[in-house]
Scaffold this active site. Sequence first.
Site, PDB file in Angstrom:
ATOM      1  N   ASP A 137     -31.653  17.970  31.459  1.00 13.93           N
ATOM      2  CA  ASP A 137     -31.027  16.862  32.188  1.00 13.93           C
ATOM      3  C   ASP A 137     -30.916  17.177  33.679  1.00 13.93           C
ATOM      4  O   ASP A 137     -31.082  16.307  34.532  1.00 13.93           O
ATOM      5  CB  ASP A 137     -29.633  16.576  31.611  1.00 13.93           C
ATOM      6  CG  ASP A 137     -29.726  15.989  30.212  1.00 13.93           C
ATOM      7  OD1 ASP A 137     -30.813  15.444  29.885  1.00 13.93           O
ATOM      8  OD2 ASP A 137     -28.749  16.100  29.454  1.00 13.93           O
ATOM      9  N   CYS A 138     -30.612  18.426  33.995  1.00  9.38           N
ATOM     10  CA  CYS A 138     -30.453  18.792  35.408  1.00  9.38           C
ATOM     11  C   CYS A 138     -31.773  19.213  36.058  1.00  9.38           C
ATOM     12  O   CYS A 138     -31.931  19.143  37.270  1.00  9.38           O
ATOM     13  CB  CYS A 138     -29.405  19.892  35.559  1.00  9.38           C
ATOM     14  SG  CYS A 138     -29.582  21.248  34.391  1.00  9.38           S
TER      15      CYS A 138
END
Lengths: 400, 139
Positions: A137-138
């Site tokens: 996600d990051c």
Amino acid sequence: MAKTIREINDKIKNNKAVVFTAEEIIPFIKQKGYKKAAEEVDVVTTGTFSPMCSSGAFLNVGHPSPRMRMQKAWLNGVAAYGGFAACDIYIGATQIPDEDPANKIYPGSFEYGGGHIIEDLIAGKDVFLRATSYGTDCYPRKELETYIDLKDLNQAYLVNPRNAYQNYNVAVNLSSGVIYTYLGVLQPNMGNVNFSCAGQLSPLLNDPYYKTIGIGTRIFLGGGIGYVIWEGTQHNPTAVRSENGVPSEGAGTLSVIGDMKKMSTRYIKGVSMLGYGASLAVGIGMPIPIVDEEMIEFVSVRDEDIYAPVVDYSSAYPKRESKIVAKVNYRDLRSGTVKILGENVQAASISSYPVAREIAETLKTWIQNGTFTLTEKVASIPGVESGQTFKPLEIRPERG
Amino acid sequence: MKSVISKNIMLHYPKEHTEKPIISNLIKRYDLTVNISRARIGQDEEGIMVIEVSGKKQNLDAGLNYLKEIGVTFKPVSMVVLMVDEKCTHCSACTVICPSDALTIEDRNTMMVSFIQDKCIACGLCIPACPYHAMEMHE
């Protein structure tokens, strides 16, 4: 009369330091004697330039958009290690391209590898980075292809786990066929003898008990400034020593660090060892502060005082047998012919004595100009008193 | 009368041929004169030999054809080996590889490696043996 590093540095800053190279100091000591030479001389500079396979570089390439945490990375097709935080990779000197035929076509030529990438970066060349990842996600990016160059990297520094070997094996081939080793091509039936050590110019041979060189010592590394950060891997202070204290086998090693952005391809070069692999030749110079008479005795060491073991690389070395063929000294090796088992054998060096000399001269000039001051070591590396040895790996298939 | 012509060639012996009387055959079967200028051949190893071979054109062609047929490759010695000064680190690894002493340390004080072009037989052994790619072969 003992001197402190601070006193020597004051002289350096006032351009009054008396500096000799480890070669020049030998006749000077002979002329003046230990006591007078110790009073007059402040620093002796050493140098070495040789393939040092345990070398590599940390690179921070910066964050792309979208961001990526590189899981696998290649520089010009050579695998780098990415098991760190995002954007940090480590390229090792001996890594070869994934598609390199290696020794499938024997002997392999190993034209290009990690060492050449380090040299190319220092030369200012563009290097192609390819990376893959699983995506998070990051860090959503899964693929990256881009050129990078040294000036755009945030950090690029060598971290070499094992450099500046105090002394080293001398290689022969007692078999009846040619062999290809990290000490060069060895002709059959002891057709040649190869060595790799700067002898009387070599840093740790001028400080055999690691009295002044230790963690925090500022050094010449690859044409720039570096530091000793730890004992090197395989550091073996309890190696066999001659009466003068000088090890007559491998012995001490150092781990060093230095900023690639300040280095020069004159002193950092990719290496291709026929039939063996790729590596990196590293130029290292270390200052020896003459703090007392004992240090001037140490730096008086000459090639003829330094012995090294002759090892058969066709059998004893690959089998890890400890037997040696003979012991020879560096004066005889450097003469080009050395007598082993009653035969005159042609000798060649894998390390460069002329470049080692140039490094010692350059460091001397830096100190004389006041641009390079000495450091007090922060901590010592293990010495003879530690009892530390160099252990082999005993293979054990069962848990202990 | 047909004139005698000569060629300077470098033979490359695969290891299975190093014990065969190839030069003797060139002389006996093809009536050629062979002058061996350099050789580096060992038992069960690849080898090289630089020869000047001369004779009548048809014999020379037949002799060279014989070499091709048995798998001994050769090339004219018109290639030249050069040292790229800026790449040489003067380590001396090449000096024990060079069969003709063209690569040597003449001055043991400077320890600098010299390349003496006149002694070079263009065998090319130094090229892969140099860790820094300082030796190159050119036409």
